[in-house]
Design a protein around this motif. Sequence first.
Motif, PDB file in Angstrom:
ATOM      1  N   PHE A 128     -15.446   8.849  13.651  1.00  0.00           N
ATOM      2  CA  PHE A 128     -15.487   9.098  12.217  1.00  0.00           C
ATOM      3  C   PHE A 128     -15.652   7.820  11.383  1.00  0.00           C
ATOM      4  CE2 PHE A 128     -13.249  12.759  14.018  1.00  0.00           C
ATOM      5  CZ  PHE A 128     -13.935  13.814  13.425  1.00  0.00           C
ATOM      6  N   LYS A 129     -15.859   6.677  12.061  1.00  0.00           N
ATOM      7  CA  LYS A 129     -16.128   5.403  11.377  1.00  0.00           C
ATOM      8  C   LYS A 129     -15.016   5.050  10.385  1.00  0.00           C
ATOM      9  CE  LYS A 129     -20.094   5.651  13.483  1.00  0.00           C
ATOM     10  NZ  LYS A 129     -20.326   4.884  14.730  1.00  0.00           N
ATOM     11  N   VAL A 130     -13.788   4.989  10.890  1.00  0.00           N
ATOM     12  CA  VAL A 130     -12.621   4.702  10.050  1.00  0.00           C
ATOM     13  C   VAL A 130     -11.998   3.378  10.493  1.00  0.00           C
ATOM     14  CG1 VAL A 130     -10.397   5.595   9.239  1.00  0.00           C
ATOM     15  CG2 VAL A 130     -12.214   7.179   9.877  1.00  0.00           C
ATOM     16  N   ASN A 131     -11.390   2.653   9.539  1.00  0.00           N
ATOM     17  CA  ASN A 131     -10.701   1.400   9.846  1.00  0.00           C
ATOM     18  C   ASN A 131      -9.474   1.701  10.708  1.00  0.00           C
ATOM     19  OD1 ASN A 131      -8.735  -0.819   9.582  1.00  0.00           O
ATOM     20  ND2 ASN A 131     -10.194  -1.675   8.124  1.00  0.00           N
ATOM     21  N   MET A 132      -9.478   1.202  11.947  1.00  0.00           N
ATOM     22  CA  MET A 132      -8.421   1.554  12.893  1.00  0.00           C
ATOM     23  C   MET A 132      -7.072   0.984  12.483  1.00  0.00           C
ATOM     24  SD  MET A 132      -8.421   1.164  17.020  1.00  0.00           S
ATOM     25  CE  MET A 132      -7.085   1.838  18.003  1.00  0.00           C
ATOM     26  N   LEU A 133      -7.029  -0.252  12.004  1.00  0.00           N
ATOM     27  CA  LEU A 133      -5.756  -0.855  11.621  1.00  0.00           C
ATOM     28  C   LEU A 133      -5.131  -0.116  10.442  1.00  0.00           C
ATOM     29  CD1 LEU A 133      -6.433  -4.691  11.984  1.00  0.00           C
ATOM     30  CD2 LEU A 133      -5.025  -3.226  13.461  1.00  0.00           C
ATOM     31  N   TRP A 134      -5.975   0.362   9.529  1.00  0.00           N
ATOM     32  CA  TRP A 134      -5.465   1.131   8.385  1.00  0.00           C
ATOM     33  C   TRP A 134      -4.767   2.386   8.883  1.00  0.00           C
ATOM     34  CZ3 TRP A 134      -5.911   6.008   6.410  1.00  0.00           C
ATOM     35  CH2 TRP A 134      -5.469   6.186   5.086  1.00  0.00           C
ATOM     36  N   ILE A 135      -5.402   3.093   9.818  1.00  0.00           N
ATOM     37  CA  ILE A 135      -4.805   4.321  10.356  1.00  0.00           C
ATOM     38  C   ILE A 135      -3.547   4.015  11.153  1.00  0.00           C
ATOM     39  CG2 ILE A 135      -5.130   6.106  12.115  1.00  0.00           C
ATOM     40  CD1 ILE A 135      -7.817   6.653  11.077  1.00  0.00           C
ATOM     41  N   LEU A 136      -3.589   2.976  11.983  1.00  0.00           N
ATOM     42  CA  LEU A 136      -2.427   2.629  12.792  1.00  0.00           C
ATOM     43  C   LEU A 136      -1.210   2.322  11.918  1.00  0.00           C
ATOM     44  CD1 LEU A 136      -4.034   0.394  15.577  1.00  0.00           C
ATOM     45  CD2 LEU A 136      -3.000   2.659  15.873  1.00  0.00           C
ATOM     46  N   ASP A 137      -1.433   1.679  10.774  1.00  0.00           N
ATOM     47  CA  ASP A 137      -0.326   1.394   9.854  1.00  0.00           C
ATOM     48  C   ASP A 137       0.324   2.677   9.356  1.00  0.00           C
ATOM     49  OD1 ASP A 137      -0.430  -1.320  10.027  1.00  0.00           O
ATOM     50  OD2 ASP A 137      -1.382  -1.656   8.093  1.00  0.00           O
ATOM     51  N   ARG A 138      -0.494   3.659   8.980  1.00  0.00           N
ATOM     52  CA  ARG A 138       0.060   4.908   8.445  1.00  0.00           C
ATOM     53  C   ARG A 138       0.727   5.745   9.534  1.00  0.00           C
ATOM     54  NH1 ARG A 138      -2.591   1.419   5.506  1.00  0.00           N
ATOM     55  NH2 ARG A 138      -2.390   1.872   3.273  1.00  0.00           N
ATOM     56  N   ILE A 139       0.084   5.810  10.692  1.00  0.00           N
ATOM     57  CA  ILE A 139       0.659   6.565  11.799  1.00  0.00           C
ATOM     58  C   ILE A 139       1.976   5.943  12.245  1.00  0.00           C
ATOM     59  CG2 ILE A 139       0.325   7.275  14.189  1.00  0.00           C
ATOM     60  CD1 ILE A 139      -1.363   8.808  12.148  1.00  0.00           C
TER      61      ILE A 139
END
Length: 276
Positions: A128-139
Motif C-alpha cells: 500500500f506504499k505506506v511509511n513503515m516507521l510511521w505505522i510501527l509507531d502507532r501500532i
Amino acid sequence: MNTIINWNVDSEIFWITNSFPVKYYGLFFACGLLLGFYIVKRIYIKEDIPVQDLDNLLVYIVFGTLLGARLGHCFFYEPAYFLKNPIEILLPIKKVGETYKFIGYAGLASHGGTIGVFFAILMYCKKFKVNMLWILDRIAIGVPVTAAFIRFGNFMNSEIYGKPTNGNWGVIFQKDDFIPRHPTQLYEAFSYLLIFTILFIIYKSKIAAKNNGILFGIFLTLLFLARFIIEFFKENQVDFENGMTLNMGQMLSIPFILIGLMIIIWKSSTAHKDFA
C-alpha cells in the motif's frame, strides 16, 4: 501476614460441540487484539487517517501475530517434537478414541509473534506504499495492551508462572502443585500496561510527531527489557533451559532491546541534526 492466593480456575469456559473448547486464553487474546485495534483506530481518527486503511492492516497483523507466535514457540522451544509432528504446528488436533479433538494453540511465543507482526507490517507497507516507521509507531502504542491481555489469559490458564517465593506470600497454582509462586503473568501484564501509558504520554506530548520510529524504538527497549528482567522470576518453560545462565526468553529479548536502543539513538541523532 499470610498473603497467599489459591488459584484453580478451569481454563475452559465451555465447549462448542464435543471437540472445540472455548478457553480463557483465547478469549483474552481476542479481547486484547480488539482493544489494541480500538486504541490505534482512535489514533487514526485523531490524525484524520482513513480507518479503512487500518482495517486492512488488522488482517495482516492478526495473521502475522498468530503465525509468528506459533512458529516461534515450535522452533524456539520445542523443535524436536514439532519436527516429528509437523501437522500439529498449524493444526493442533489429536486423536482421542475414534475422534479427533482440537486441543488449542497451547504454545505461542511472544518473540515469534513480534517477528511475525513486523513482517506482516512490512508486507502491508510494500503493497500500500505506506511509511513503515510511521505505522510501527502507532501500532507500538496498542501492542502492549494486547500483550497484557495475553498474559492475563496465561494467568487464567495457570501457565507460564514464576518460581517459588520461599515465603508466606504468592499464588498457588493448584493445577500443578501447592507451592506459593511469583505470579509472573501479572508482573508482565501490569508492566505492559505501564509501558502503554508511557508510550501514550510520549505520543500525546508530540515529542515523536516529526521523528518517525522513536516510539517504536522505545517500545522495543522497554517491553523486552521488562520481559528480560521478569524472566529471572519465571520457571523455565522447557527442560533444556535448566542448564542455561540466561533462559531462551532472555536470549531472544536481547536482540530486540539492542535494536530498540539503536533506533532511539539513530532517531535522536537525526532529530538533533534537524534541530541544529
